[in-house]
Design a protein around this motif. Sequence first.
Motif: not given
Length: 328
Positions: A10-21, A165-173, A293-295
Amino acid sequence: MNGRSNNAEPVVVVGAGVSGLTTAICLAEAGSPVQVWAAEPPAQTTSVVAGALWGPAFQESPTQTLAWMAISLREFQQLATVPDTGVRLAPVLVVGELANVDELPPQAYLIPELRRCAAAQVPAGFRQGFQATMPLIDMPRYLQYLVGRLAAAGGQIHIRRVESLADAAQSAPIVVNCTGLGARELAGDDTLEPLFGQHVVLSNPGLDQVFLELTEGADWTCVFPHPQRVVCGGIKVPGRWDRTPEPEVTERILQRCRAVEPRLADAEIIEIATGLRPGRPAVRVEVEPLGSARCVHNYGHGSNGVTLSWGCARQAAKLALASTASRE
């Protein structure tokens, strides 16, 4: 769309602008389970107030920027053939500093159908110009298209503020950081600075051609005609965080745009839009460890977020997928 791999992490993408989407779509269509986390929905991001025109980008490094531009151009040319994407191939008149040099920069040679204007085609006050055909993107419609395309690929959007970003890493590697100016805090990147911009959005009196002035100055003239509206600008104020519209800037924009396009004189003002572009000496697309995780970072596009969006997204997704493969 590729089928989802049973082994895909699984991947978490942080940000819902044009780059994130766009990055999330690249990952989801490659088979990764993707969630987009963002404090604001796409329609409230900085991306929605962009003009938005695919055009020359001059960020570092030039070779990489050219590659990203070329990838995005091909994607937008394809999207222009698909109904309801908000993308069309528009006639463009470019004036200003680019038009006054004898030898064009490499970026110019990617512009489709680029040719010098006859003197009679150049508005008063400008010495030379070029005509071209370039992708023009109606951002509210385009962001809706991206949201639908992401959902069709199985991706999800969650409106939630990410404190680290560490919080997001709790939900996805794998975490992909597409937070734009927010990366100043989330990634500890003090090279980022806000570039305040202001647009005046008018009703469209029947315009079809884009007008764009290229200049190193803080003020320039641009007219981006969409089916129901015209986005007029522009201004760039480095270091300003306040997004409050300035009436004097509005008047300057209107005067300049009406001078080059008199049909805007009686157009109704729909809204005054402002935003903070994520200025950075170079776009950052790279991977680094984030605990266990990896960012993957994808931010710092300045005023070229749309122009570079597909090129950067493809590279960011490749880095994320490579990170996944290396863990198997």
